[in-house]
Scaffold this active site. Structure first.
Site, PDB file in Angstrom:
ATOM      1  N   PRO A 235       0.839  -1.224  -0.091  1.00 50.72           N
ATOM      2  CA  PRO A 235       0.110  -0.334   0.073  1.00 50.72           C
ATOM      3  C   PRO A 235       1.200   1.084   0.429  1.00 50.72           C
ATOM      4  O   PRO A 235       1.543   1.190   0.878  1.00 50.72           O
ATOM      5  CB  PRO A 235      -0.988  -0.472   1.584  1.00 50.72           C
ATOM      6  N   ASP A 413       6.044   2.574   1.857  1.00 52.34           N
ATOM      7  CA  ASP A 413       4.806   0.788   1.844  1.00 52.34           C
ATOM      8  C   ASP A 413       4.345   1.428   3.550  1.00 52.34           C
ATOM      9  O   ASP A 413       4.743   1.005   4.324  1.00 52.34           O
ATOM     10  CB  ASP A 413       6.080  -0.360   2.513  1.00 52.34           C
ATOM     11  N   HIS A 414       3.003   1.081   3.567  1.00 52.82           N
ATOM     12  CA  HIS A 414       1.842   1.900   4.585  1.00 52.82           C
ATOM     13  C   HIS A 414       2.030   0.762   5.588  1.00 52.82           C
ATOM     14  O   HIS A 414       1.987   0.976   6.556  1.00 52.82           O
ATOM     15  CB  HIS A 414       0.587   2.384   4.274  1.00 52.82           C
ATOM     16  N   ARG A 415       2.823  -0.689   4.909  1.00 55.08           N
ATOM     17  CA  ARG A 415       1.994  -1.268   6.521  1.00 55.08           C
ATOM     18  C   ARG A 415       3.350  -1.137   7.495  1.00 55.08           C
ATOM     19  O   ARG A 415       3.614  -1.563   8.684  1.00 55.08           O
ATOM     20  CB  ARG A 415       2.299  -2.974   5.532  1.00 55.08           C
ATOM     21  N   ILE A 417       5.270   2.004   7.595  1.00 59.20           N
ATOM     22  CA  ILE A 417       5.796   3.321   8.135  1.00 59.20           C
ATOM     23  C   ILE A 417       4.912   3.814   8.028  1.00 59.20           C
ATOM     24  O   ILE A 417       3.891   3.739   6.851  1.00 59.20           O
ATOM     25  CB  ILE A 417       7.033   3.519   6.793  1.00 59.20           C
TER      26      ILE A 417
END
Ligand code: CAO
Length: 441
Positions: A235, A413-415, A417
């Site tokens: 994501p 990567d929002h998973r 950060i």
């Protein structure tokens, strides 16, 4: 004494000049009777040409993309059994683009049938495959792949209906199946299940005007499949910022002659690498990867930085190793060496592996910002656009001043950060780049 035989194209049902889309053997291979040698594809069908005899391949007389007709030599076999001087291959195995029932069953489970368990190791055995369960195709819209690729996909339990073909006319290649399986293996358990991509419509563009078809290069096919997977897997969020590089550029230019005497072009990118090293040390989560299970974050204690390099054959990402242990001059030398060899196709595989973070610089070309795609399993990538002189308000002098501003586009990567860390990372880069002394410390 050994006997060598020329194997010829057999009767292929009256087709003429049919393209070879796969060469399935190489010189030195031991071939058994009925083993497929090549795959041909006409407008209407694809067919495998099996070997009429067993033997060792001594010479290959055709190349991928050649167009062949009945009677043309395919290869020379050193026989393990005696036959005539030349031998036509046995009748081709024809597979129309609507695959036989066995292929359909492997590719598209009928909706009424319970979904098959996904074969390990693609997913745990007890996990049903919700993706396969929902995929339905009209018979005429089945994926386009040669018989050997279908067989290969079946062996790996890969669902052709979910794979994007990178070959001519969207044909699914062996590499596409491999890339898809690798993507599935790298995907943390439970992630993205139920996500279905609709197959793109097959459009005959020549109906609307003249067209020219250009084959994609191998690099374009591979990087395309990887970019697509990365785009879907991680994501992405992109944080934009601007760094004042007025003083840095002045310093870089002042050092230009010294560097040139040493045979080095001291580029902005070399300084950016130093700034990124500093930011990675300060925010170690950016120098990490998720493990394949998605249970742990693997923090790396080395810093290898990749950079996107535009070559005539497509995008490649050479990696500079141990950037934290190198000075700007050495980094600039590495950049020039790796990008020159990337363009000459002389990079070794290991020179494109092991990256922790990637920089993609379009600054030499133009643009104000862009959203780079993360080079997974890395968790962030920094995009650089063209620096421009802008009026910046100086609080101390209460006046606008002309400053050279470098646009930064950080995709992460929002998973792994959070947004706050993304903004902290670019703020840190701004600070480093605006003060050369900090950067070189
Ligand atoms: N702003 C303004 N000017 C810039 C700049 C920036 N951010 N970055 C570089 N420039 C200028 C340089 O000063 C240089 O000008 P001079 O020749 O007058 O000194 C010129 O642009 C060329 O720069 P360079 O030789 O230093 O090359 P580079 O470091 O900018 O880039 C490389 C090297 C390998 C990154 C680049 O050649 C390249 O391939 N870029 C494309 C990357 C890419 O395709 N990214 C997209 C990936 S997703 O599809």
């Amino acid at each position: 004494m050994t006997t060598q035989k020329e194997i010829l194209v057999p009767d292929i049902g009256g087709f003429d000049a049919v393209e070879i889309i796969e060469v399935l053997v190489a010189v030195g291979d031991a071939v058994s009777k009925e083993q497929p040698l090549i795959t041909l594809e006409s407008d209407k069908a694809s067919m495998e040409i099996p070997s009429p005899v067993a033997g060792i391949v001594r010479e290959i007389k055709i190349r991928l993309g050649d167009k062949v007709s009945e009677g043309q030599p395919i290869l020379v076999l050193e026989l393990t059994e005696n036959t005539g001087a030349t031998t036509a291959a046995t009748a081709p195995v024809v597979t129309s683009f609507t695959p036989p029932a066995a292929d359909i069953a492997a590719t598209v489970p009928p909706p009424s049938r319970p979904a098959p368990a996904v074969p390990a190791p693609i997913a745990p055995k007890d996990t049903p495959n919700p993706v396969a369960e929902r995929v339905e195709f009209a018979p005429g819209k089945l994926p386009h792949a040669s018989p050997s690729v279908r067989r290969f996909a079946r062996e790996l339990g890969a669902n052709l209906a979910l794979i994007t073909g990178s070959g001519a006319h969207g044909r699914i290649l062996k590499e596409d199946v491999q890339a898809w399986v690798k993507g599935e293996l790298a995907r943390p358990r439970g992630e993205a299940q139920g996500f279905v991509l609709a197959a793109g419509p097959a459009i005959d563009f020549s109906k609307f005007g003249p067209i020219e078809t250009q084959a994609l290069t191998r690099i374009q096919k591979l990087s395309g499949a990887n970019l697509h997977r990365n785009w879907i897997t991680a994501p992405h969020v992109t944080q934009f910022d601007e760094a004042d590089i007025t003083d840095l550029e002045e310093f870089r230019k002042s050092m230009g002659d010294d560097a040139a005497k040493k045979g080095v072009k001291l580029t902005l990118l070399a300084f950016l690498m130093k700034a990124v090293v500093n930011a990675l040390r300060t925010y170690p989560k950016f120098n990490a990867s998720l493990d394949p299970d998605g249970e742990n974050l693997i923090l790396k204690q080395y810093i290898h930085i990749g950079f996107a390099c535009d070559t005539p054959d497509g995008l490649v990402v050479p990696v500079i190793r141990d950037v934290n242990q190198k000075d700007v001059m050495t980094i600039a030398r590495d950049l020039a060496d790796l990008s020159a060899r990337a363009r000459e196709r002389k990079l070794k595989v290991e020179e494109m592996q092991g990256g922790c973070f990637t920089i993609s610089s379009l600054g030499g070309i133009g643009g104000t910002a862009f959203t780079p795609i993360i080079n997974c399993p890395e968790v962030a990538i920094l995009g650089l656009s063209r620096a421009d002189t802008k009026p910046i308000w100086n609080k101390a002098t209460k006046a606008f001043e002309p400053r050279l501003m470098l646009p930064l586009s950080l995709s992460y990567d929002h998973r792994v950060i959070d947004g706050a860390d993304g903004a902290r990372f670019t703020s840190h880069l701004r600070l480093m780049l605006s003060d050369v002394r900090r950067l070189l410390l």
